[in-house]
Write a protein that holds these residues in place. Sequence first.
Motif, PDB file in Angstrom:
ATOM      1  N   ASN A  67     -11.205  -2.849   7.298  1.00 11.35           N
ATOM      2  CA  ASN A  67      -9.758  -2.704   7.426  1.00 11.35           C
ATOM      3  C   ASN A  67      -9.114  -4.085   7.328  1.00 11.35           C
ATOM      4  O   ASN A  67      -9.337  -4.926   8.192  1.00 11.35           O
ATOM      5  N   ASN A 123       2.366   4.762  -0.363  1.00 10.14           N
ATOM      6  CA  ASN A 123       1.808   6.114  -0.227  1.00 10.14           C
ATOM      7  C   ASN A 123       0.324   6.112   0.125  1.00 10.14           C
ATOM      8  O   ASN A 123      -0.406   7.058  -0.203  1.00 10.14           O
ATOM      9  N   LYS A 124      -0.109   5.033   0.784  1.00  7.04           N
ATOM     10  CA  LYS A 124      -1.498   4.932   1.243  1.00  7.04           C
ATOM     11  C   LYS A 124      -2.508   5.176   0.114  1.00  7.04           C
ATOM     12  O   LYS A 124      -3.464   5.930   0.255  1.00  7.04           O
ATOM     13  N   ALA A 148      -0.460  -0.622  -5.066  1.00  5.40           N
ATOM     14  CA  ALA A 148      -1.235  -1.351  -4.061  1.00  5.40           C
ATOM     15  C   ALA A 148      -1.596  -2.735  -4.585  1.00  5.40           C
ATOM     16  O   ALA A 148      -1.996  -2.886  -5.744  1.00  5.40           O
ATOM     17  N   SER A 153      -1.829   1.033  12.291  1.00  2.00           N
ATOM     18  CA  SER A 153      -0.466   0.705  12.712  1.00  2.00           C
ATOM     19  C   SER A 153      -0.496   0.273  14.175  1.00  2.00           C
ATOM     20  O   SER A 153      -1.320   0.757  14.959  1.00  2.00           O
ATOM     21  N   SER A 193      -2.747   4.072  15.584  1.00  2.00           N
ATOM     22  CA  SER A 193      -3.300   4.857  14.485  1.00  2.00           C
ATOM     23  C   SER A 193      -4.641   5.472  14.878  1.00  2.00           C
ATOM     24  O   SER A 193      -5.125   5.284  16.010  1.00  2.00           O
ATOM     25  N   TYR A 196      -4.600  -0.911   7.386  1.00  2.00           N
ATOM     26  CA  TYR A 196      -4.719   0.541   7.324  1.00  2.00           C
ATOM     27  C   TYR A 196      -4.372   1.165   8.673  1.00  2.00           C
ATOM     28  O   TYR A 196      -4.198   2.377   8.767  1.00  2.00           O
ATOM     29  N   ASN A 207       0.856  -1.196   0.000  1.00  2.00           N
ATOM     30  CA  ASN A 207       0.000   0.000   0.000  1.00  2.00           C
ATOM     31  C   ASN A 207       0.888   1.241   0.000  1.00  2.00           C
ATOM     32  O   ASN A 207       0.924   2.010   0.962  1.00  2.00           O
TER      33      ASN A 207
END
Length: 793
Positions: A628, A434-435, A604, A677, A704, A675, A432
Amino acid sequence: MKKNIKTIFCLVLAVSVFSAKSFAQSKTNLPLYKNSKASVESRIKDLLSRMTVEEKVGQISMPLGWPMYTKTETGVEVSETFKKLLKEEYTGMLWATLRADPWTKKTLANGLNPELAAKATNAIQKYAIENTHLGIPILLSEECPHGHMAIGTTVFPTSIGQGSTFNPELIKKMAAAIAEETRLQGGHVGYGPVLDLAREPRWSRVEETYGEDHVLNSRMGEAMVQGFQGNNLKSGLNVVATLKHFAAYGAPEGGHNGGSINVGLRSLNQFYLPPFKAAVKSGALSVMTAYNSIDGIPCSSNEFLLNELLRKEWGFKGFVVSDLNSISGLKANHHVADNAAEAAALSINAGLDADLSGVGYGKALRDAIKRGKVSIKTLDTAVSRALRIKFNIGLFENPYVNPENAKLKIRDTQKIALARQVARESIILLKNQNKVLPLSKTLKSIAVIGPNANNIYNQLGDYTAPQTEENIVTVLEGIKNKLPGETKINYVKGCAIRDTTQSNIDEAVRASKKSDAVIIVLGGSSARDFETEYIETGAAKINTGDNELSDMESGEGFDRATLDLLGDQIKLLKAVVETGKPVILVLIMGRPLNLNWADEYVPAILDAWYPGQEGGNAIADVIFGDYNPAGRLPISVPKSVGQLPVYYNSRFPEKHGYIEVDAKPLYSFGYGLSYSSFEYHDLKITANPSKQTVLVTFDLKNSSQIDGEEVVQLYLKNNTSSVVLPSKQLKQFSRVHLKAGEHRNIQFILNKADLEIYDKNMKWSVESGIYSIMIASSSDYVRLEGQFNMSKK
């Protein structure tokens, strides 16, 4: 005189009681084996005493079941084939009666919906009970690895996806749902779980396994057995679980399905057998032998496996069944028998109770008995094991099912929701950058590209019945369901899985360029079709000719020499990435494939394996952030077939690199992103050498701002041992849900079974010495580490 009167009175009373009892017995004509209040063992003994040799042999012969019914304009009835078989062979079991697929030639048109399926099994039972002098009902076994393989049932993710959930409790619920759907239609035995270790990704049946690790396989196997069998086999909602394939089937030489296995006795005990042992200890009542041989002894005639280990050492109380035609295979494939009678004798004398085929025993076993190669005692033992299942499941008292229940309760809203949940939990976020994910639902346009974006059968895996389109949600449909109507969705197939004559890459590029983001769905397929040929075991026959190729590149019989994306898939992927648009690669497949280029250039990547009927909704849930992801790889993804084997828990010494590439996999066992941490802190280890237990605690925090799940994994290393062991071995794991900012103290307790190794004396023991504990988020990402001493002071 009073004494004489008393004596006369007692005699009259006794005669009266005896007469009343005799009258009741004559009135009901109820033999002991039909008396539900009698003990199971006494019923078995009574029934055996009434049976001829031919009837006994028939009880342990299991022909193919789908020819045994005939669909009519008004319903369904037994076929002439069944009547003839029952009369001539005294058949006591049937396999896959309700199975529908291209091999059986059962389609949506000539196959059975759940209501008709229930009526068909009722008709089979009624005919068998009323047209044989003993009235023994038929034991019906069905394929159930990721749903009952019958028309109209719920289709769950295949086992490799189930393993990716790292959630045994969820899999237990799924197994209970599969059992209910099977039992409501008249099935009694469910084939599954498959407990083979997938240590060879070229092998065609990886998708049917829970992956490469025996501890994960053990926990999943226990969950499946508990879900299938429940606490009461007479519930009308549970089925007997059949463990497959015993043993060491998943690591054949060269990846050849059914090929020979070369493992030592220590490796067999340390790695390949524990999942079966765990499932047996959970109460599994049926085991299926594997096609392969181990050190020169075929599993279907391996007395050590079936009698010494399974029954005497593990205490197995159920019955052993062959894989399809594997008894005949002792002559035809392994060449250890001169004729069919000798093959039958080898198998039954080794402890193989039932023949899946109808030809492995039958006449061959009768001939072996006549020649003195098999004793009546051995025959009775095998038959009693099959009868015991029939009595324990209540089949003599309740041989029929309610077709209305089958109509109403199969594939209901709860089971569909469960299929979606299993699919969501199985999805693995591999990359994933750069998100890029999750995508915004406010994008004006999205391109959906690829051969697996809108193909219902490519999404379902092997051992799946024909489906009506409205029952399956593809990725394209899932995305449409997720987004508002004003979002423009540009769909182009682009290419096929294998056939390069169907490619339309230019159109896919044009669709990508005019979209804000691209979702490209590639991978493989286990979808059988009516053009595919099949060998007698049901495995697909490979077509390497120049004719149009099916998409099928995985599933039983489809072994691979490479793990590359086939056809024009990589060409399509490169062309789409070159447009410069944000690209999300979704993989739908049955085995690890070569993702080297994608890992380097695609922002991704999601691995969904074969996600089942709700796969499209589940994938869309993850892509757009409504779920998630927390799935983890149950099998390592290699960089090259030249690295194989590449499973994480290989023995010391550690592997060194090659000239072309290092020895590490691209993605290791246990790997998966989120998604969210997570942070790991404060590891504490308390060992109790006298009790051979270890308490491990640590703190886990969701650092997160997104609620999520983390799969925490505990690995163990014996720093020094009497035999060579892996550098690390998964021992326990837990899927933990934490809200944003939440932290929790996690606890694991290691017991004797966790610490034991198969030592230099071929015994299970806990050795004294220093051990290392590794708390990790994957097998190659250790977050906390500590040691303990197991030496007794």
